[in-house]
Design a protein around this motif. Structure first.
Motif, PDB file in Angstrom:
ATOM      1  N   ILE B  69       0.666  -1.276  -0.019  1.00  0.00           N
ATOM      2  CA  ILE B  69      -0.063  -0.340   0.096  1.00  0.00           C
ATOM      3  C   ILE B  69       0.478   1.630  -0.252  1.00  0.00           C
ATOM      4  CG2 ILE B  69      -1.688   0.830   1.242  1.00  0.00           C
ATOM      5  CD1 ILE B  69      -2.836  -1.463   2.294  1.00  0.00           C
ATOM      6  N   THR B  70       1.877   1.326   0.567  1.00  0.00           N
ATOM      7  CA  THR B  70       2.966   2.473   1.210  1.00  0.00           C
ATOM      8  C   THR B  70       3.750   2.811   0.007  1.00  0.00           C
ATOM      9  OG1 THR B  70       3.058   1.447   3.203  1.00  0.00           O
ATOM     10  CG2 THR B  70       4.915   3.353   2.198  1.00  0.00           C
ATOM     11  N   LEU B  71       3.785   1.552  -1.088  1.00  0.00           N
ATOM     12  CA  LEU B  71       4.757   1.535  -2.074  1.00  0.00           C
ATOM     13  C   LEU B  71       3.694   2.279  -3.525  1.00  0.00           C
ATOM     14  CD1 LEU B  71       7.308   0.664  -3.361  1.00  0.00           C
ATOM     15  CD2 LEU B  71       6.131  -0.906  -4.625  1.00  0.00           C
ATOM     16  N   ASN B  72       2.365   1.892  -3.623  1.00  0.00           N
ATOM     17  CA  ASN B  72       1.192   2.634  -4.331  1.00  0.00           C
ATOM     18  C   ASN B  72       1.323   3.898  -3.958  1.00  0.00           C
ATOM     19  OD1 ASN B  72       0.818   1.555  -6.099  1.00  0.00           O
ATOM     20  ND2 ASN B  72      -1.061  -0.686  -5.674  1.00  0.00           N
ATOM     21  N   PHE B  73       1.629   4.800  -3.179  1.00  0.00           N
ATOM     22  CA  PHE B  73       1.586   5.711  -2.653  1.00  0.00           C
ATOM     23  C   PHE B  73       2.811   6.430  -3.114  1.00  0.00           C
ATOM     24  CE2 PHE B  73       1.647   9.120   0.628  1.00  0.00           C
ATOM     25  CZ  PHE B  73       1.350   9.967   0.265  1.00  0.00           C
ATOM     26  N   ILE B  74       3.482   5.598  -2.880  1.00  0.00           N
ATOM     27  CA  ILE B  74       4.902   7.202  -3.011  1.00  0.00           C
ATOM     28  C   ILE B  74       4.214   7.186  -4.923  1.00  0.00           C
ATOM     29  CG2 ILE B  74       6.983   6.549  -3.438  1.00  0.00           C
ATOM     30  CD1 ILE B  74       7.234   4.939  -0.688  1.00  0.00           C
ATOM     31  N   VAL B  95      12.205   5.316  -4.933  1.00  0.00           N
ATOM     32  CA  VAL B  95      11.761   5.272  -3.597  1.00  0.00           C
ATOM     33  C   VAL B  95      12.138   5.148  -2.551  1.00  0.00           C
ATOM     34  CG1 VAL B  95      10.061   3.448  -2.801  1.00  0.00           C
ATOM     35  CG2 VAL B  95      10.170   4.091  -4.655  1.00  0.00           C
ATOM     36  N   ALA B  96      13.763   4.988  -2.830  1.00  0.00           N
ATOM     37  CA  ALA B  96      15.190   4.799  -1.462  1.00  0.00           C
ATOM     38  C   ALA B  96      15.068   5.850  -1.033  1.00  0.00           C
ATOM     39  CB  ALA B  96      15.988   3.615  -1.699  1.00  0.00           C
ATOM     40  N   ARG B  97      15.064   7.044  -1.783  1.00  0.00           N
ATOM     41  CA  ARG B  97      15.588   8.574  -2.032  1.00  0.00           C
ATOM     42  C   ARG B  97      14.214   8.549  -1.210  1.00  0.00           C
ATOM     43  NH1 ARG B  97      20.127  11.112  -4.366  1.00  0.00           N
ATOM     44  NH2 ARG B  97      18.739  12.982  -4.417  1.00  0.00           N
ATOM     45  N   SER B 124       3.301  12.283   5.958  1.00  0.00           N
ATOM     46  CA  SER B 124       1.925  12.383   6.804  1.00  0.00           C
ATOM     47  C   SER B 124       1.085  10.944   6.658  1.00  0.00           C
ATOM     48  CB  SER B 124       1.733  13.564   5.973  1.00  0.00           C
ATOM     49  OG  SER B 124       1.601  13.455   5.319  1.00  0.00           O
ATOM     50  N   PHE B 125       1.647  10.763   5.595  1.00  0.00           N
ATOM     51  CA  PHE B 125       0.496   9.096   5.034  1.00  0.00           C
ATOM     52  C   PHE B 125       1.295   8.183   5.905  1.00  0.00           C
ATOM     53  CE2 PHE B 125       0.998   5.184   2.742  1.00  0.00           C
ATOM     54  CZ  PHE B 125      -0.496   5.205   2.668  1.00  0.00           C
ATOM     55  N   GLN B 126       2.375   7.999   6.637  1.00  0.00           N
ATOM     56  CA  GLN B 126       2.667   7.778   7.664  1.00  0.00           C
ATOM     57  C   GLN B 126       2.561   7.457   8.780  1.00  0.00           C
ATOM     58  OE1 GLN B 126       7.201   6.996   6.575  1.00  0.00           O
ATOM     59  NE2 GLN B 126       7.008   5.214   6.249  1.00  0.00           N
TER      60      GLN B 126
END
Ligand SMILES: Nc1ncnc2c1ncn2[C@@H]1O[C@H](COP(=O)(O)OP(=O)(O)OP(=O)(O)O)[C@@H](O)[C@H]1O
Ligand SMILES: [Mg+2]
Lengths: 277, 458
Positions: B69-74, B95-97, B124-126
């Motif tokens: 889910i987090t990856l999608n958000f990014i 993504v790592a950056r 903020s998402f996290q």
């Protein structure tokens, strides 16, 4: 009992008759004088002196923990195998001190056989259980002789009919009563002169008990027998001489009939009438 | 920080649930006056289990699906034109950056505006998702707690329910042990199968030459014949058992049957210290002391014994195994009932006759088990062999020559540069599998023997 007749190989005295001889006329087989036993620092027997007659049954009675087994084990020096046990006094078999340092214990135990409270057949076949003693003492020169010893011992122990078709099966597979009779067969296979039995019927039902009592009665003709029992009836039924132990002391001994009908000592009377013990 | 908060949440839930269940169960007992089926602590445990399991399930779900889910958000934060120009590696780096920016670690190189924006958004998402997950877990736990509380009645069988939960937990633990074994075997198997795509299994199992070409790139892999290694392993194991079994067994017999009590009290711990010596130290001992000693003895009697040989390694390994054999056998001999020994003594048997004809047969199944355990250990032993056996993987029949074993060859093939793509390193798994099958076979054989004798003697 037809299974008990027929073989006389282990008979000690061929002149014996089945009519019981008066106890007083019998020769003395074993004499114990002032026997004491210590387990570590704890004294279990306080100076026991008793004569055990030849070709008769002597029974030891007394409350639990009073030292009956301990005294029985002194007679064939089984206490030697208990760490920390120390035996004092003298015990003579036919006038010969069994605690003499020059005496061979192993030979003594072959002359004085023992049947234990709990049946303890070896994890071997029925045949090998009985043949064990004769083998280590070299009593048979041929296979046929060994067969003969094994078969006759099993017959005398009243077990032959039940096991004759399964001699190769393990002795541990028998029922408790059969195992106890196997242990008796094993003990008499080495032709001992004295047989010591420590509560041989304590694990048995009334039928097996009756068989063993009958057997003791037969064996008495050829062997000197000492039996420890907790059953007054059994002592009265099978023995000619009775000794009452209490707290490591020998309180009273004498003809079985006298002890049970006319005890001289108050403690003895209380015990056999069920007031102590 | 986050894990601390979660742990605190779970602890609070646990305490609350336990307290609730306890209070409710206790109140029942006093209020109703009827006989309550379960005691308060069982009601408490019951409510606690009901509370914790839903909360844990929520957390577990987030642990499994949260990453995706987090990856999608990014990805949604990255401008479409940038995203289109990236391959898989480039995307991972980006993504790592962004993760690094969000957590405030900082990054190398210039920060693009969209990177900074994405980092802020991610932070903020996290934060929000974390709060959401914690809240969801708390709600699930509290809801389940209320439900469980409402189920508590005088006749409610909380005790039996707790018993079932305990049974399940125990089952789960044994399942872990079994699954781990299965997993190890599976990974051994898959890698070994990969190896067999390079090398014919027949050449491996029946090959008599072990000469892997470790430097080769493509083309010639060298020869991978198992037999020299198997021969070395068997030789050393047999020699070790020839040393350990008689010495260990007789030491056990002496200690349990003959030794006076004071001697036994001193000797047993000393022998067990032998078992605590690290095997590498035994290796030194073999290399520095036993090897030269055997060589000199050989020279004296006209035998050509190598200082590092199957004999040296086997003898030292045997010494290492002695305490195993002796302390296991000692325990087993002491377990043979005293009445059996008395029976033999009562018939006029001597001590050694009693031991030979009664004690040992009765103890045999256990003793055989002890031997086979010792064999398994010898087969798998590595350090002594590395130092003392000479590492010479050549098929020879003489125990006076250097040998190599399966374990040592695994070490040789898997240390240094390995990429697990060629047979040079994959052969380690095939060897490991062989070793595993050998020990498994030994254990099955041991079980079979033990069972057969037990049937016969009980
Ligand atoms: N191996 C031993 N070590 C220490 N003390 C022992 C040992 N065997 C027996 N005793 C002690 O010696 C005393 C006599 O024991 P013994 O076994 O002779 O009694 P018993 O008359 O045969 O009893 P029971 O009728 O219960 O068999 C007991 O107090 C017992 O605790
Ligand atoms: Mg007793």
């Amino acid at each position: 009992m037809d299974t008990l007749t027929g073989n006389t190989r282990v008979t000690q005295s061929p002149d014996v008759t089945s009519t019981p001889v008066e106890l007083s006329k019998r020769t003395t087989r074993l004499t114990a004088r002032d026997v004491t036993v210590h387990y570590g620092s704890k004294q279990a027997l306080h100076g026991i002196s008793i004569d055990i007659p030849d070709r008769a049954v002597t029974s030891f009675i007394g409350p639990s923990g009073c030292g009956k087994s301990t005294f029985l084990r002194c007679i064939n020096r089984m206490n030697d195998t208990i760490e920390g046990a120390k035996v004092g006094g003298t015990i003579k078999l036919d006038g010969e001190d069994i605690y003499d340092p020059s005496l061979d214990v192993v030979e003594l135990r072959a002359r004085i056989g023992m049947v234990f409270q709990k049946p303890n057949p070896f994890p071997k076949s029925i045949y090998d259980n009985v043949a064990y003693g004769p083998r280590i003492h070299g009593l048979a020169r041929s296979r046929a002789e060994m067969d003969e010893i094994v078969h006759s011992s099993l017959r005398k122990a009243g077990l032959w009919q039940e096991v004759k078709d399964r001699l190769a099966e393990p002795g541990t597979g028998l029922s408790g009563g059969q195992q106890q009779r196997l242990c008796i067969a094993r003990a008499i296979a080495v032709s001992p002169e004295v047989i010591l039995m420590d509560e041989p019927c304590s694990a048995l039902d009334p039928i097996a008990t009756a068989i063993i009592e009958e057997l003791i009665d037969e064996l008495r003709e050829n062997y000197t027998i000492v039996i420890v029992t907790h059953s007054m009836q059994q002592a009265a039924r099978v023995s000619q001489k009775t000794a009452f132990f209490h707290l490591g002391n020998l309180v009273e001994e004498g003809n079985t009939s006298d002890i049970f009908t006319n005890p001289r000592n108050k403690q003895t009377q209380d015990y056999i009438t069920g007031r102590i013990g | 920080m986050n894990s601390l908060i979660i742990a605190a949440l779970l602890l609070v839930l646990l305490g609350l649930a336990y307290q609730t269940g306890w209070a409710r169960g206790g109140a029942l007992a006093t209020a109703t006056g009827t006989k309550v089926h379960s005691r308060p602590q069982y009601h408490a445990s019951y409510v606690a289990v009901w509370t914790l399991v839903p909360a844990l399930i929520v957390l577990l779900l987030w642990a499994v699906f949260g990453g995706g889910i987090t990856l999608n958000f990014i990805r949604e934060q990255i401008p479409a034109d940038v995203l289109a120009g990236l391959d898989a590696n480039g995307l991972n780096a980006l993504v790592a950056r962004i993760h690094a920016l969000a957590s405030g670690y900082g990054v190398v190189g210039e920060i693009q505006p969209y990177e900074a924006a994405a980092g802020n958004a991610l932070r903020s998402f996290q934060f929000i998702t974390f709060l959401g997950v914690v809240a969801a877990a708390a709600v699930a736990g509290l809801g389940a707690m209320l439900y469980a509380r409402s189920r508590i009645t005088a006749r409610h069988r909380a005790r039996n329910a707790v018993e079932r939960v305990i049974g399940f937990v125990l089952f789960a633990c044994s399942a872990i042990a079994i699954l781990t074994t299965a997993g190890i075997v599976a990974s051994l198997l898959t890698e070994a199968i990969k190896f067999f795509t390079f090398i014919n299994p027949l050449d491996f199992f029946f090959g008599t030459v072990w000469a892997p070409n470790n430097a080769a790139t493509g083309g010639d892999y060298g020869k991978y014949g198992l037999l020299p290694l198997l021969m070395g392993t068997l030789m050393i194991t047999v020699i070790a058992m020839c040393v350990a079994v008689p010495v260990g067994l007789m030491a056990a017999i002496y200690l349990s049957q003959y030794a006076p009590r004071q001697l036994r009290a001193v000797a047993k711990p000393i022998i067990e210290i032998l078992a605590g010596i690290p095997t590498i130290v035994f290796g030194f001992f073999a290399l520095v002391t036993v090897g030269p000693f055997l060589r000199d003895i050989g020279a004296a009697v006209g035998l050509n014994i190598n200082a590092t040989s199957a004999l040296t390694a086997g003898v030292v390994m045997g010494i290492m195994i002695i305490p195993f054999v002796s302390s296991l056998s000692d325990d087993i001999l002491n377990q043979v009932p005293r009445t059996l020994r008395d029976g033999a003594y009562g018939l006029g048997a001597t001590q050694s006759e009693t031991i030979r004809s009664v004690l040992l047969p009765a103890a045999l199944p256990g003793i055989v088990g002890a031997f086979l355990l010792a064999v398994s250990r010898a087969v798998g032993e590595t350090m002594i062999v590395v130092l003392a056996a000479g590492n010479s993987p050549v098929l020879r029949g003489s125990i006076f020559e250097p040998v190599a074993t399966i374990t040592v060859s695994i070490v040789n093939q898997l240390t240094g540069d390995t990429d697990f793509a060629g047979p040079q390193s994959l052969v380690g798994f095939a060897l490991g599998l062989t070793l595993f099958v050998i020990t498994l076979g030994l254990n099955i054989f041991a079980l079979y023997i033990v069972r057969r004798f037990r049937e016969q003697y009980e």
